[in-house]
Design an enzyme around this catalytic site. Structure first.
Site, short mmCIF file in Angstrom:
data_model
loop_
_atom_site.label_atom_id
_atom_site.label_comp_id
_atom_site.label_asym_id
_atom_site.label_seq_id
_atom_site.Cartn_x
_atom_site.Cartn_y
_atom_site.Cartn_z
N PRO A 35 0.83 -1.20 0.00
CA PRO A 35 0.00 0.00 0.00
C PRO A 35 0.87 1.25 0.00
O PRO A 35 1.92 1.30 0.64
CB PRO A 35 -0.80 -0.12 1.30
CG PRO A 35 -0.03 -1.05 2.16
CD PRO A 35 0.66 -2.00 1.22
N GLU A 36 0.44 2.25 -0.75
CA GLU A 36 1.15 3.52 -0.81
C GLU A 36 0.32 4.59 -0.11
O GLU A 36 -0.69 4.28 0.53
CB GLU A 36 1.46 3.86 -2.27
CG GLU A 36 2.30 2.79 -2.97
CD GLU A 36 2.61 3.09 -4.43
OE1 GLU A 36 2.70 4.28 -4.80
OE2 GLU A 36 2.77 2.12 -5.21
N HIS A 40 -7.24 -15.17 9.00
CA HIS A 40 -5.88 -14.71 9.31
C HIS A 40 -5.90 -13.58 10.34
O HIS A 40 -5.05 -12.70 10.32
CB HIS A 40 -5.18 -14.26 8.04
CG HIS A 40 -5.11 -15.33 6.99
ND1 HIS A 40 -4.30 -16.44 7.13
CD2 HIS A 40 -5.76 -15.48 5.82
CE1 HIS A 40 -4.45 -17.22 6.05
NE2 HIS A 40 -5.33 -16.66 5.26
N ARG A 98 -0.13 -12.91 5.14
CA ARG A 98 1.27 -13.29 4.95
C ARG A 98 2.15 -13.00 6.17
O ARG A 98 3.33 -13.33 6.16
CB ARG A 98 1.83 -12.57 3.72
CG ARG A 98 1.07 -12.96 2.44
CD ARG A 98 1.48 -12.10 1.26
NE ARG A 98 0.73 -12.46 0.07
CZ ARG A 98 0.73 -11.75 -1.06
NH1 ARG A 98 1.45 -10.65 -1.14
NH2 ARG A 98 0.03 -12.13 -2.10
N LYS A 106 21.33 14.72 -5.04
CA LYS A 106 21.31 13.26 -4.86
C LYS A 106 22.08 12.52 -5.95
O LYS A 106 22.61 11.45 -5.72
CB LYS A 106 19.85 12.77 -4.84
CG LYS A 106 19.67 11.36 -4.30
CD LYS A 106 19.94 11.29 -2.83
CE LYS A 106 19.64 9.92 -2.27
NZ LYS A 106 19.94 9.80 -0.84
#
Length: 286
Positions: free
Chosen positions: A2-3, A96, A117, A160
């Site tokens: 997820p972002e 789960h 997971r 950078k």
């Protein structure tokens, strides 16, 4: 993973359904779900009991629940499949289900952490003066944060000496952007993912940030991006932004701008999707 938009959708749901409720008890059903809480499952559950949840907060992809009467917060790692669900007490336990939090009120709902997971988890951490959990103090502000500094970001890019997609995914430069929204923003900006950051002018950086914000706000408006049942909001509903993607996952399909077939290339154990005509590769590399 997820972002920012997906995590913000979850945060908003928690703000509506969990904020300002007092924990009656917590139950850890799988120790891996609290493995980042070094004191162990019993200590985690004990430290939550009788504390009041504050307003859920987020920085980039990181989500936490402050404890109002302490200088600590519960940090949520959603990982690949973690879900924070608000369910009625009587709802059957999910297959789960890893952690259950009950509240000392009569609303009849509880907070559940479900993780197929078990890559994600919850952990308790000290917070700084601004309420940020200490373990994520190095994370940069995200582009939807009102205090995000566009000018400082541009100068950081120039210093950078890397490529633009690597920079967008560097959470110490800008947080919340992952593989999906990086590809979407770069497509909108007509930038190749290997474009050296040192070549970006200030107007070009500003344009790219505008596209990053636009694509994230568009995703937020429809609940984020869901490719399977593993990402859902607190009510268990999926997002629908995958129907609006212009780049990610569209290999071989015509570019929505010029009709050239979209391409996919392996990139840092992921994939990059781009239009070979609209997003021409750079002539130089850093």
């Amino acid at each position: 993973m997820p972002e920012l938009p997906e995590v913000e959708v979850v945060r908003r749901g928690l703000e509506r359904w969990v904020a300002h409720r007092t924990v009656a008890d917590a139950e850890v059903l799988h120790p891996r779900a609290v493995r980042r809480h070094v004191a162990g499952p019993d200590d985690f559950a004990h430290r939550l009991k009788d504390h009041r949840i504050g307003t859920p907060s987020r920085r980039g992809k990181y989500l936490w629940l402050p404890l109002e009467d302490t200088d600590q917060a519960v940090l949520a790692h959603l990982g690949m499949s973690g879900q924070l669900l608000v369910q009625p007490h009587e709802a059957p336990a999910e297959k789960h289900l890893r952690i259950r939090v009950r509240f000392a009120d009569a609303l009849g709902t509880e907070l559940r952490f479900v993780d197929q997971r078990t890559f994600g988890g919850l952990s308790l951490h000290d917070t700084s003066a601004d309420g940020l959990p200490d373990v994520i103090a190095h994370i940069a502000r995200d582009p939807l944060d009102p205090l995000f500094d566009d000018e400082a970001f541009h100068h950081a890019l120039r210093r950078k000496r890397t490529t633009i997609k690597r920079a967008l995914l560097d959470q110490s430069l800008i947080s919340g952007v992952g593989n999906i929204y990086a590809d979407e923003a770069l497509w909108r900006a007509r930038l190749h993912y290997e474009r050296p950051t040192a070549t970006l002018t200030r107007p070009r950086t500003a344009e790219l940030l505008g596209h990053v914000r636009d694509v994230m706000n568009a995703a937020l408006a429809v609940g984020g991006t869901s490719f399977d049942s593993l990402y859902v909001n607190v009510n268990g509903d999926s997002g629908y932004f995958d129907r609006s993607l212009d780049a990610y996952g569209r290999e071989g399909l015509p570019c929505n701008r010029c009709a050239t077939p979209m391409r996919r290339r392996p990139w840092m154990n992921r994939s990059s999707y781009f239009c070979p005509k609209c997003q021409r590769p750079p002539r130089v590399t850093p």
